[in-house]
Design a protein around this motif. Structure first.
Motif, PDB file in Angstrom:
ATOM      1  N   SER A  93      -7.271  -3.785  11.926  1.00  0.00           N
ATOM      2  CA  SER A  93      -7.884  -3.653  13.237  1.00  0.00           C
ATOM      3  C   SER A  93      -7.482  -4.835  14.123  1.00  0.00           C
ATOM      4  O   SER A  93      -7.488  -5.987  13.683  1.00  0.00           O
ATOM      5  CB  SER A  93      -9.407  -3.639  13.092  1.00  0.00           C
ATOM      6  OG  SER A  93      -9.999  -3.844  14.359  1.00  0.00           O
TER       7      SER A  93
ATOM      8  N   LYS B 298      -5.421   1.852   9.713  1.00  0.00           N
ATOM      9  CA  LYS B 298      -4.828   2.093   8.386  1.00  0.00           C
ATOM     10  C   LYS B 298      -5.570   1.231   7.362  1.00  0.00           C
ATOM     11  O   LYS B 298      -5.807   0.048   7.579  1.00  0.00           O
ATOM     12  CB  LYS B 298      -3.345   1.707   8.362  1.00  0.00           C
ATOM     13  CG  LYS B 298      -2.521   2.470   9.371  1.00  0.00           C
ATOM     14  CD  LYS B 298      -1.523   3.400   8.706  1.00  0.00           C
ATOM     15  CE  LYS B 298      -0.590   4.051   9.714  1.00  0.00           C
ATOM     16  NZ  LYS B 298      -0.895   5.450   9.995  1.00  0.00           N
ATOM     17  N   GLU B 299      -5.862   1.847   6.237  1.00  0.00           N
ATOM     18  CA  GLU B 299      -6.514   1.123   5.150  1.00  0.00           C
ATOM     19  C   GLU B 299      -5.439   0.550   4.234  1.00  0.00           C
ATOM     20  O   GLU B 299      -4.549   1.274   3.785  1.00  0.00           O
ATOM     21  CB  GLU B 299      -7.437   2.067   4.379  1.00  0.00           C
ATOM     22  CG  GLU B 299      -7.627   1.644   2.933  1.00  0.00           C
ATOM     23  CD  GLU B 299      -9.081   1.604   2.489  1.00  0.00           C
ATOM     24  OE1 GLU B 299      -9.648   2.691   2.348  1.00  0.00           O
ATOM     25  OE2 GLU B 299      -9.616   0.504   2.268  1.00  0.00           O
TER      26      GLU B 299
ATOM     27  N   THR C  98       0.821  -1.213   0.000  1.00  0.00           N
ATOM     28  CA  THR C  98       0.000   0.000   0.000  1.00  0.00           C
ATOM     29  C   THR C  98       0.858   1.268   0.000  1.00  0.00           C
ATOM     30  O   THR C  98       0.607   2.193  -0.775  1.00  0.00           O
ATOM     31  CB  THR C  98      -0.930   0.001   1.236  1.00  0.00           C
ATOM     32  OG1 THR C  98      -1.718  -1.195   1.189  1.00  0.00           O
ATOM     33  CG2 THR C  98      -1.853   1.206   1.254  1.00  0.00           C
TER      34      THR C  98
ATOM     35  N   SER D  83      -9.222  -5.039  -0.145  1.00  0.00           N
ATOM     36  CA  SER D  83      -8.789  -4.039   0.836  1.00  0.00           C
ATOM     37  C   SER D  83      -9.378  -4.348   2.201  1.00  0.00           C
ATOM     38  O   SER D  83     -10.333  -5.130   2.327  1.00  0.00           O
ATOM     39  CB  SER D  83      -9.231  -2.647   0.379  1.00  0.00           C
ATOM     40  OG  SER D  83     -10.643  -2.580   0.360  1.00  0.00           O
ATOM     41  N   LYS D  84      -8.793  -3.758   3.202  1.00  0.00           N
ATOM     42  CA  LYS D  84      -9.360  -3.859   4.555  1.00  0.00           C
ATOM     43  C   LYS D  84      -8.808  -2.715   5.388  1.00  0.00           C
ATOM     44  O   LYS D  84      -7.814  -2.068   5.027  1.00  0.00           O
ATOM     45  CB  LYS D  84      -9.015  -5.194   5.212  1.00  0.00           C
ATOM     46  CG  LYS D  84      -7.565  -5.339   5.613  1.00  0.00           C
ATOM     47  CD  LYS D  84      -7.329  -6.590   6.459  1.00  0.00           C
ATOM     48  CE  LYS D  84      -5.871  -6.651   6.932  1.00  0.00           C
ATOM     49  NZ  LYS D  84      -5.524  -7.875   7.643  1.00  0.00           N
ATOM     50  N   THR D  85      -9.458  -2.471   6.497  1.00  0.00           N
ATOM     51  CA  THR D  85      -8.932  -1.525   7.473  1.00  0.00           C
ATOM     52  C   THR D  85      -8.314  -2.353   8.591  1.00  0.00           C
ATOM     53  O   THR D  85      -8.975  -3.232   9.155  1.00  0.00           O
ATOM     54  CB  THR D  85     -10.060  -0.634   8.024  1.00  0.00           C
ATOM     55  OG1 THR D  85     -10.674   0.014   6.910  1.00  0.00           O
ATOM     56  CG2 THR D  85      -9.528   0.407   8.987  1.00  0.00           C
TER      57      THR D  85
ATOM     58  N   ILE E  81      -4.714  -1.673   0.677  1.00  0.00           N
ATOM     59  CA  ILE E  81      -5.286  -2.172  -0.577  1.00  0.00           C
ATOM     60  C   ILE E  81      -4.241  -3.088  -1.186  1.00  0.00           C
ATOM     61  O   ILE E  81      -3.121  -2.650  -1.488  1.00  0.00           O
ATOM     62  CB  ILE E  81      -5.645  -1.014  -1.540  1.00  0.00           C
ATOM     63  CG1 ILE E  81      -6.543  -0.008  -0.808  1.00  0.00           C
ATOM     64  CG2 ILE E  81      -6.326  -1.551  -2.793  1.00  0.00           C
ATOM     65  CD1 ILE E  81      -6.914   1.208  -1.627  1.00  0.00           C
TER      66      ILE E  81
END
Ligand code: DUC
Ligand code: ZN
Ligand code: ZN
Length: 481
Positions: A398, A414-415, A344, A394-396, A417
């Motif tokens: 966690s 944080k995102e 990313t 994508s994901k955030t 991709i």
């Protein structure tokens, strides 16, 4: 069969299918057929990541790191990492063979392949002799801590002796480069002035202590005629030392961490004690100028590898240091996040090409550690450690969804991709999108042969050998002495 993807290696990008049989890649080509097909359309098919620097269930600072080999390797697989290298740490006075037996026991439940570096935490004739046995067991790297005074730290004479031994054995020394004497002095001064919070951890370990130690280790390695690998290179001063050495023809390698590339020292100014303490690691996070230097090093090749130093501690463990920052267990996690975060912040921003991404997360590491092309390659005959990378998933990040057992994540929010669609460990599908299919105990120890000696090319310095005594003319000796 892995079908329809674009293969990305350290040096090529091309469309092809891959046939896996048992634990190996047996064929690469078009229009292959197999019993089971994995759909890699719209994906990049890359060598699985190798994390050359993790601490799983490591006894350290009065406790032990929270993620064990099962959890740590599962976290790695979830993020596309198919092999880790841990550090076997004999206590000062303890035999290397005894420590190795303990590490072998701990790694039995690993879900992915692993290897060890052996730490030299004290010096004696016994250690000198055992280093041969360690190399015979497939460990060709020896770690030296220049910090952690009174615990793991070794002095210059011990390092010089050990580096020379490494040279003779075809092994490579690694160093944690921080001047441990100066850190200890600064810690005591800060505490005596009432600076006991986690921000003081960073004040006690400025870039200068890292640059000094990196320079010193490089000079000692030069005199010993041995290559050198500097772990967790975090600042311009250490990077500069590595660049200079490499320009002189010395084989010196530098390893930035994903944390140092993407998180900065403002984390320690957070008003929440827990937030700051959770980011306490050594070396500490640095400012943007140092981060830019690390990125430049990866781009230009003066730094070769991205690791994590994964060493996770729970909130309760971090709180051992309330009132005294020197007791906060040093370490952060990152195994699951290294590849998505680097993709990313590196590939998607244009700072790294996809091929450079593969080089710094896998292929360079395999070459430096002497396990290429068993690992780090998409080639017929290589281990089928493969990540099918979906650049659009994508994901955030966690903590609530991570594999690590600690309650927080330094990349929280944080995102990313770019994530694995499939991760294969020696031919087994361990990850399929969000489904975890790993088997504890599937991981195997990966032995690493010693390197051919390259001493002659490494150093211009030559130890003076006999005859070394200058004969003086008696008639020119000072009179009456
Ligand atoms: N640094 C850390 O932050 N943790 C483990 C050991 C180290 O050197
Ligand atoms: Zn270290
Ligand atoms: Zn470490």
């Amino acid at each position: 069969m892995i079908k329809g993807g674009t293969i990305v290696t350290a040096d090529r990008t091309y469309k092809s299918d891959i046939l896996v049989d048992g634990d190996k890649i047996i064929e690469i080509g078009e229009n292959l057929s197999g019993d089971e097909t994995l759909d890699a359309s719209e994906c990049y098919v890359m060598p699985g990541g190798i994390d050359p620097h993790v601490h799983l269930e490591m006894p350290f600072m009065g406790t032990h790191s929270a993620d064990n080999f099962e959890i740590g390797t599962r976290a790695g697989l979830a993020g596309g990492t198919t092999m880790v290298v841990d550090f076997c740490l004999p206590e000062p006075g303890q035999s290397m063979m005894e420590a190795l037996a303990i590490w072998q026991q701990k790694s039995g439940a690993a879900c992915a392949d692993y290897s060890y570096h052996m730490a030299v935490t004290w010096w004696s004739e016994q250690v000198f002799n055992e280093m041969q046995e360690v190399v015979d067991r497939g460990i060709n790297t020896f770690k030296h801590f220049m910090a952690y005074k009174g615990a793991l730290m070794v002095d210059d004479d011990e390092m010089f002796a050990s580096f020379q031994r490494c040279a003779a054995l075809g092994a490579m020394p690694l160093v944690h480069a921080e001047n441990g004497d100066i850190v200890a002095t600064m810690q005591q001064k800060l505490l005596s002035e009432g600076n006991n919070g986690p921000e003081a951890h960073a004040y006690s370990r400025p870039p200068e202590v890292e640059g000094e130690a990196a320079n010193r280790a490089i000079m000692i390695a030069d005199m010993a005629g041995v290559p050198l690998y500097i772990v967790h290179t975090s600042c311009e001063q250490a990077h500069e030392a590595i660049r200079r050495a490499r320009q002189k023809g010395m084989r010196v390698y530098g390893e930035p961490l994903i944390q140092h590339l993407t998180l900065d020292d403002s984390e320690y100014s957070n008003p929440n004690w827990d937030h700051a303490a959770q980011r306490v690691m050594s070396p500490p996070f640095r400012n943007k100028q140092h981060q830019d230097s690390l990125w430049a090093g990866l781009q230009s090749g003066s730094l070769q590898v991205v690791a994590t130093d994964h060493c996770a501690f729970t909130i309760e463990q971090k709180r051992f240091g309330v009132g005294d920052f020197t007791r906060i267990p040093n370490g952060t996690g990152g195994l699951e996040d290294r590849m998505p975060m680097l993709w990313t912040t590196g590939v998607r921003t244009g700072r790294l090409t996809m091929n450079e991404f593969v080089a710094v997360t896998s292929t360079n590491i395999a070459k430096i550690l002497n396990i290429y092309p068993k690992k780090g390659a998409i080639l017929e005959g290589a281990d089928a450690d493969i990540v099918v990378w979906d650049p659009n998933r994508s994901k955030t990040i966690s903590a609530s969804r991570q594999q690590s057992c600690v309650e927080y994540n330094v990349f929280e929010g944080k995102e990313v991709i770019g994530l694995p669609r499939f991760t294969l460990t020696r031919g087994k599908v361990a990850i399929e999108e969000s489904t975890i299919k790993v088997e504890p105990g599937h991981g195997e120890f990966v032995g690493r042969e010693p390197n051919a000696p390259v001493n002659a090319a490494l150093s211009k310095w030559k130890e003076i050998t006999a005859p070394r005594k200058v004969e003086r003319r008696p008639d020119l000796m000072p009179a009456g002495v």
